[in-house]
Design a protein around this motif. Structure first.
Motif, PDB file in Angstrom:
ATOM      1  N   UNK A 223       0.838  -1.200   0.000  1.00 13.95           N
ATOM      2  CA  UNK A 223       0.000   0.000   0.000  1.00 13.95           C
ATOM      3  C   UNK A 223       0.879   1.259   0.000  1.00 13.95           C
ATOM      4  N   UNK A 224       1.971   1.182   0.749  1.00 12.22           N
ATOM      5  CA  UNK A 224       2.922   2.304   0.773  1.00 12.22           C
ATOM      6  C   UNK A 224       3.447   2.586  -0.634  1.00 12.22           C
ATOM      7  N   UNK A 225       3.842   1.515  -1.308  1.00  9.03           N
ATOM      8  CA  UNK A 225       4.381   1.676  -2.655  1.00  9.03           C
ATOM      9  C   UNK A 225       3.314   2.206  -3.615  1.00  9.03           C
ATOM     10  N   UNK A 228       2.781   5.993  -2.846  1.00  7.06           N
ATOM     11  CA  UNK A 228       3.870   6.889  -3.232  1.00  7.06           C
ATOM     12  C   UNK A 228       4.089   6.923  -4.751  1.00  7.06           C
ATOM     13  N   UNK A 229       3.595   5.907  -5.446  1.00  4.85           N
ATOM     14  CA  UNK A 229       3.729   5.898  -6.915  1.00  4.85           C
ATOM     15  C   UNK A 229       2.504   6.464  -7.624  1.00  4.85           C
ATOM     16  N   UNK A 230       1.313   5.999  -7.213  1.00  6.13           N
ATOM     17  CA  UNK A 230       0.103   6.341  -7.977  1.00  6.13           C
ATOM     18  C   UNK A 230      -0.478   7.719  -7.652  1.00  6.13           C
TER      19      UNK A 230
ATOM     20  N   UNK B  44      11.224   1.983   1.128  1.00  9.62           N
ATOM     21  CA  UNK B  44      11.458   2.929   0.038  1.00  9.62           C
ATOM     22  C   UNK B  44      12.687   2.536  -0.784  1.00  9.62           C
ATOM     23  N   UNK B  45      13.725   2.070  -0.101  1.00  5.53           N
ATOM     24  CA  UNK B  45      14.941   1.633  -0.803  1.00  5.53           C
ATOM     25  C   UNK B  45      14.606   0.433  -1.704  1.00  5.53           C
ATOM     26  N   UNK B  46      13.855  -0.526  -1.151  1.00  4.03           N
ATOM     27  CA  UNK B  46      13.466  -1.704  -1.935  1.00  4.03           C
ATOM     28  C   UNK B  46      12.565  -1.305  -3.114  1.00  4.03           C
ATOM     29  N   UNK B  47      11.640  -0.374  -2.867  1.00  2.00           N
ATOM     30  CA  UNK B  47      10.740   0.086  -3.931  1.00  2.00           C
ATOM     31  C   UNK B  47      11.528   0.706  -5.089  1.00  2.00           C
ATOM     32  N   UNK B  48      12.506   1.529  -4.738  1.00  2.00           N
ATOM     33  CA  UNK B  48      13.319   2.190  -5.766  1.00  2.00           C
ATOM     34  C   UNK B  48      14.115   1.171  -6.570  1.00  2.00           C
TER      35      UNK B  48
END
Lengths: 328, 80
Positions: A223-225, A228-230, B44-48
């Motif tokens: 959900x965080x991802x 922060x993306x959408x 956040x590091x993993x997402x990037x």
């Protein structure tokens, strides 16, 4: 030119305040852990009042502030993921409580984006050709405490109860206040990343045992991802549709899920964090109530003034994301 | 990608995300103790890394040091 104006805003939170320290007494957590990761210091928890009751208080305040006759409301929408009942809709319960006999009433189920989806539905009702819908009451209201798993410290600390709403009016005189543009998206393939109130079909008939409804569950990182993306994509899309630039936006009123998510969105949009006001410290994540709750605070303390360009944006269960740009 | 290329990529992202000096980011740096990251920073590091390298990473894969991240990413990149 015909325009839609946000005429009044109002809010209501239950009296009981639960601090992070209060939570640390009933689960393995701490004020430092919660506040550093979420920005939340406390939340309001409803004891005895259901969603329709909090929404009805907001409705009465809106009527009082505007001086509008309750019979003049054409449409009454409640955005919620924690309705009193499957049926009647919470909006119908509120309509009955306040006596808005001429209002069509139904709920919007789009979780934390619900208020933004509601603005969009209201706009369509008011601007469709030949529509007689001139006045809309839209309230986001939640009593999430009744669907939270109070033994799950990873989600229980995040949420709070509350309600807030707006009165919208279609105006012919073409004042400065208006709806400018929107961007709504739904990502149903990610639906299982955030669930509350999941029901189960019978495993046999006649059924054995009792009906079960599952509490809140969330895959935090997904959900965080997603957020922060959408959310930046949704905001940029709406800003582009409006023919504006991000620098022309006075304030970004975002769903208050986590201060770190808001900060990350500000960073991705390359906009100063000062344009992203927050009140999550006081209320936690109140889902559909959070955007109007923040909007009402900002209008009340005169941070947001008439004529300013405001981005309203929500994101959450569905998964959904929605942005509405208004000239307040 | 070589281990060095992956390290450089990880270092860039860590410097940007955690706002730390580049020379502080070494293979044996402990992400939480030495670089003062918390669980959301690791998200956040993993997402990037996922976005930039088009791979899928689990945040709770037991990574403790930068070396752990580099090795985990290398494994996923090689398996692609």
């Amino acid at each position: 030119m015909e325009t839609i104006k946000v005429v009044k805003t109002a809010r209501c939170v239950p009296a009981k305040v639960v601090t992070n320290d209060d939570l640390s007494k009933i689960m393995d957590t701490s004020d430092e852990w919660i506040s550093s990761r979420t920005g939340i210091k406390q939340r309001h928890i409803s004891v005895g009042e259901n969603t329709s009751q909090l929404c009805a208080v907001v409705a009465e305040q809106l009527l009082k502030k505007s001086g509008w006759d309750v019979e003049s409301i054409d449409l009454l929408l409640v955005a919620t993921m924690s309705p009193d009942t499957y049926t009647p809709a919470t909006a119908a319960l509120v309509q009955g409580k306040i006596g808005a006999h001429n209002a069509l009433a139904f709920d919007i189920s789009a979780a934390c984006s619900g208020f933004i989806y509601g603005l969009n539905v209201a706009e369509k009702f008011m601007t469709s050709s030949g529509s007689a819908c001139n006045r809309v009451m839209l309230i986001g209201g939640e009593v999430l405490s009744k669907v939270i798993d109070w033994t799950d410290r990873t989600t229980a600390v995040l949420f709070g109860d509350g309600a807030a709403g707006v009165l919208l009016e279609r105006q012919e005189d073409g004042g400065a206040s208006r709806f400018i543009s929107s961007s709504l998206h739904t990502y149903g393939e990610l639906g299982d990343k955030l669930e509350a109130g999941k029901t189960e079909a019978l495993v046999s008939f006649p059924m054995e045992g009792e009906h079960k409804i599952k509490a809140f569950s969330m895959s935090g990182r997904d959900v965080y991802k997603f957020a922060t993306h959408k959310v930046p994509v949704s905001i940029e899309e709406a800003v582009k549709k409006a023919g504006l630039t991000l620098d022309q936006i006075d304030y970004f009123v975002l769903h208050q899920a986590n201060s770190r998510i808001v900060a990350q969105i500000a960073k991705r949009l390359n906009q100063p964090l000062a344009k992203f006001p927050m009140n999550i410290a006081k209320y936690g994540n109140t889902s559909a109530a959070s955007v109007p709750l923040l909007l009402d605070e900002l209008v009340s303390d005169k941070t947001i003034k008439r004529g300013q360009t405001i981005v309203l944006s929500g994101f959450g269960g569905g998964l959904t994301v929605g942005t509405q740009i208004i000239k307040y | 990608m070589t281990e060095q290329e992956i390290f450089d990529k990880v270092k860039d992202i860590v410097v940007e995300q955690l706002d730390v000096d580049a020379d502080k980011v070494k293979m044996d740096s402990d992400i939480k103790d030495d670089l003062e990251a918390d669980s959301l920073d690791v998200f956040e590091i993993m997402n990037e890394l996922e976005d930039e390298l088009d791979i899928k990473l689990e945040a709770d894969e037991g990574v403790k040091t930068i070396k752990d991240v580099v090795e985990y990413v290398k494994k996923e990149v090689d398996a692609k």
